[in-house]
Design an enzyme around this catalytic site. Structure first.
Site, PDB file in Angstrom:
ATOM      1  N   ASP A   8     -29.560   4.325 -29.396  1.00  9.74           N
ATOM      2  CA  ASP A   8     -29.845   3.143 -30.227  1.00  9.74           C
ATOM      3  C   ASP A   8     -31.334   2.761 -30.255  1.00  9.74           C
ATOM      4  O   ASP A   8     -31.862   2.227 -29.274  1.00  9.74           O
ATOM      5  CB  ASP A   8     -29.051   1.921 -29.751  1.00  9.74           C
ATOM      6  CG  ASP A   8     -27.544   2.158 -29.723  1.00  9.74           C
ATOM      7  OD1 ASP A   8     -27.120   3.261 -29.334  1.00  9.74           O
ATOM      8  OD2 ASP A   8     -26.789   1.223 -30.061  1.00  9.74           O
ATOM      9  N   GLU A  39     -28.699   1.541 -35.368  1.00  8.15           N
ATOM     10  CA  GLU A  39     -28.095   0.243 -35.728  1.00  8.15           C
ATOM     11  C   GLU A  39     -28.945  -0.963 -35.355  1.00  8.15           C
ATOM     12  O   GLU A  39     -28.716  -2.050 -35.861  1.00  8.15           O
ATOM     13  CB  GLU A  39     -26.698   0.101 -35.100  1.00  8.15           C
ATOM     14  CG  GLU A  39     -26.737  -0.061 -33.593  1.00  8.15           C
ATOM     15  CD  GLU A  39     -25.574  -0.884 -33.043  1.00  8.15           C
ATOM     16  OE1 GLU A  39     -24.692  -1.278 -33.812  1.00  8.15           O
ATOM     17  OE2 GLU A  39     -25.575  -1.134 -31.831  1.00  8.15           O
ATOM     18  N   ASN A  40     -29.926  -0.772 -34.432  1.00  9.46           N
ATOM     19  CA  ASN A  40     -30.761  -1.904 -33.998  1.00  9.46           C
ATOM     20  C   ASN A  40     -32.216  -1.753 -34.447  1.00  9.46           C
ATOM     21  O   ASN A  40     -33.113  -2.378 -33.879  1.00  9.46           O
ATOM     22  CB  ASN A  40     -30.722  -2.035 -32.474  1.00  9.46           C
ATOM     23  CG  ASN A  40     -29.319  -2.103 -31.921  1.00  9.46           C
ATOM     24  OD1 ASN A  40     -28.849  -1.157 -31.292  1.00  9.46           O
ATOM     25  ND2 ASN A  40     -28.640  -3.199 -32.166  1.00  9.46           N
ATOM     26  N   ASN A  67     -21.644  -1.552 -34.845  1.00  4.83           N
ATOM     27  CA  ASN A  67     -21.265  -2.911 -35.238  1.00  4.83           C
ATOM     28  C   ASN A  67     -22.378  -3.695 -35.940  1.00  4.83           C
ATOM     29  O   ASN A  67     -22.111  -4.657 -36.646  1.00  4.83           O
ATOM     30  CB  ASN A  67     -20.785  -3.694 -34.013  1.00  4.83           C
ATOM     31  CG  ASN A  67     -21.783  -3.655 -32.883  1.00  4.83           C
ATOM     32  OD1 ASN A  67     -22.165  -2.570 -32.424  1.00  4.83           O
ATOM     33  ND2 ASN A  67     -22.230  -4.804 -32.427  1.00  4.83           N
ATOM     34  N   HIS A  68     -23.645  -3.301 -35.767  1.00  3.56           N
ATOM     35  CA  HIS A  68     -24.743  -4.045 -36.418  1.00  3.56           C
ATOM     36  C   HIS A  68     -25.054  -3.574 -37.836  1.00  3.56           C
ATOM     37  O   HIS A  68     -26.012  -4.051 -38.451  1.00  3.56           O
ATOM     38  CB  HIS A  68     -26.018  -3.962 -35.567  1.00  3.56           C
ATOM     39  CG  HIS A  68     -25.980  -4.864 -34.364  1.00  3.56           C
ATOM     40  ND1 HIS A  68     -26.013  -6.237 -34.461  1.00  3.56           N
ATOM     41  CD2 HIS A  68     -25.877  -4.574 -33.044  1.00  3.56           C
ATOM     42  CE1 HIS A  68     -25.947  -6.765 -33.246  1.00  3.56           C
ATOM     43  NE2 HIS A  68     -25.853  -5.780 -32.372  1.00  3.56           N
ATOM     44  N   HIS A 157     -19.230   4.719 -30.764  1.00  2.00           N
ATOM     45  CA  HIS A 157     -19.990   3.499 -30.532  1.00  2.00           C
ATOM     46  C   HIS A 157     -19.014   2.476 -29.972  1.00  2.00           C
ATOM     47  O   HIS A 157     -18.217   1.894 -30.717  1.00  2.00           O
ATOM     48  CB  HIS A 157     -20.582   3.037 -31.866  1.00  2.00           C
ATOM     49  CG  HIS A 157     -21.622   1.991 -31.739  1.00  2.00           C
ATOM     50  ND1 HIS A 157     -22.916   2.273 -31.392  1.00  2.00           N
ATOM     51  CD2 HIS A 157     -21.572   0.651 -31.887  1.00  2.00           C
ATOM     52  CE1 HIS A 157     -23.624   1.160 -31.351  1.00  2.00           C
ATOM     53  NE2 HIS A 157     -22.822   0.152 -31.634  1.00  2.00           N
ATOM     54  N   HIS A 182     -23.996   2.110 -27.903  1.00  2.00           N
ATOM     55  CA  HIS A 182     -23.680   0.673 -28.012  1.00  2.00           C
ATOM     56  C   HIS A 182     -23.997  -0.135 -26.754  1.00  2.00           C
ATOM     57  O   HIS A 182     -24.458  -1.261 -26.872  1.00  2.00           O
ATOM     58  CB  HIS A 182     -22.214   0.435 -28.407  1.00  2.00           C
ATOM     59  CG  HIS A 182     -21.823  -1.025 -28.443  1.00  2.00           C
ATOM     60  ND1 HIS A 182     -22.338  -1.904 -29.379  1.00  2.00           N
ATOM     61  CD2 HIS A 182     -20.992  -1.762 -27.663  1.00  2.00           C
ATOM     62  CE1 HIS A 182     -21.809  -3.120 -29.170  1.00  2.00           C
ATOM     63  NE2 HIS A 182     -21.002  -3.065 -28.131  1.00  2.00           N
ATOM     64  N   HIS A 184     -26.243   0.440 -24.530  1.00  2.00           N
ATOM     65  CA  HIS A 184     -27.706   0.420 -24.371  1.00  2.00           C
ATOM     66  C   HIS A 184     -28.182   0.767 -22.963  1.00  2.00           C
ATOM     67  O   HIS A 184     -29.369   0.586 -22.668  1.00  2.00           O
ATOM     68  CB  HIS A 184     -28.297  -0.946 -24.790  1.00  2.00           C
ATOM     69  CG  HIS A 184     -28.237  -1.184 -26.268  1.00  2.00           C
ATOM     70  ND1 HIS A 184     -28.968  -2.166 -26.889  1.00  2.00           N
ATOM     71  CD2 HIS A 184     -27.543  -0.561 -27.252  1.00  2.00           C
ATOM     72  CE1 HIS A 184     -28.719  -2.156 -28.191  1.00  2.00           C
ATOM     73  NE2 HIS A 184     -27.852  -1.198 -28.432  1.00  2.00           N
TER      74      HIS A 184
HETATM   75 FE   LIG Z   1     -26.894  -0.828 -30.291  1.00  2.00          FE
HETATM   76 FE   LIG Z   2     -23.626  -1.722 -31.106  1.00  2.00          FE
END
Ligand SMILES: [Fe+2]
Ligand SMILES: [Fe+2]
Length: 264
Positions: A8, A39-40, A67-68, A157, A182, A184
């Site tokens: 990520d 995603e981040n 999810n982001h 994820h 996810h 991290h």
């Molecule tokens: Fe993430």
């Molecule tokens: Fe995530």
């Protein structure tokens, strides 16, 4: 062949370390294919079309998310810009495949490396302690029935270690690698499963570790202390690039090694 998967990428600190170190990693490990979870990328929350294209220009072939993915609304139009065109760069940005039917975007990609080796990437999201989506296990089964490539990478994820480990066992021998994203935080359990699938529970974040999973730590601690809503901001200190290098046979898709990478 050698595949580099970058965990990520979080905010500007994450993007900067990828820009500065990717070439050296590719050379050092003789990398044929680069994939990253993005995603981040946009200050910790989602990804914009411009940032996706920036990653593609750096040589990242496919971007997975989680999810982001909907945090930046313009990503919906970007997904729709592919409009069935398999060669659109937007087609190489994925959202989890087990989202409700009819959502914008796609959860898998099939392509060829620059050397012409067919590969596929599947993006899934867990359901434990997360939004209840479709069953990621059965969605993986369905996708594997239609995918022709032997070299297949799966990004699961997910929050729960047990769900990710189960996915690894479930897909062992059917894909080249199952890797978790996810949470991290990199885990030290990278190994090759008995039927030739490489596995790791979490690749870890590429971003600021003087933080709580990327966010300024004071803001998160305060949330725990007060339960009051607060605007989360990306942290900036102690930046690390976390990734794995997978070695797999391009003819059979079987993995022979998986190695963790952490650059400061
Ligand atoms: Fe993430
Ligand atoms: Fe995530």
């Amino acid at each position: 062949m050698h595949i580099l998967f970058i965990g990520d990428i979080f905010g500007r600190p994450g993007r900067t370390i990828v820009r500065e170190r990717l070439n050296e990693l590719v050379k050092q490990h003789n990398i044929d294919l680069v994939i990253a979870n993005g995603e981040n990328a946009a200050a910790g929350f989602g990804i914009t079309p411009a940032l996706a294209e920036e990653f593609f220009e750096l040589g990242i072939e496919v971007i997975t998310t989680g999810n982001h993915i909907w945090d930046k609304r313009e990503i919906i139009d970007y997904f729709q810009s592919a409009n069935g065109n398999p060669y659109s760069p937007a087609r190489r940005l994925l959202r989890p495949a087990n989202y409700p039917a009819g959502m914008p975007g796609q959860g898998y990609y099939e392509g060829k490396t620059r050397a012409g080796v067919p590969y596929a990437v599947i993006n899934l999201q867990g359901r434990v302690f997360m939004t209840s989506n479709d069953d990621p296990f059965r969605v993986a089964d369905q996708l594997l029935q239609q995918i022709k490539a032997k070299v297949i990478l799966v990004d699961i994820h997910a929050e729960a270690t047990s769900e990710k480990i189960s996915m690894g066992w479930y897909l062992d021998g059917r894909v080249s690698v199952v890797l978790g994203t996810h949470t991290h935080i990199p885990t030290a359990d990278e190994h090759i499963l008995p039927n030739g699938t490489a596995y790791i529970t979490d690749v870890g974040m590429t971003g600021p570790y003087d933080s709580v999973i990327g966010v300024k730590k004071e803001l998160v601690i305060n949330r725990f202390l007060t339960n009051m809503p607060a605007r989360f901001e990306a942290a900036s200190g102690e930046v690390k690039l976390c990734a794995v290098v997978i070695d797999c046979d391009q003819a059979t898709g079987k993995a022979s090694s998986i190695q963790r990478v952490m650059l400061k």
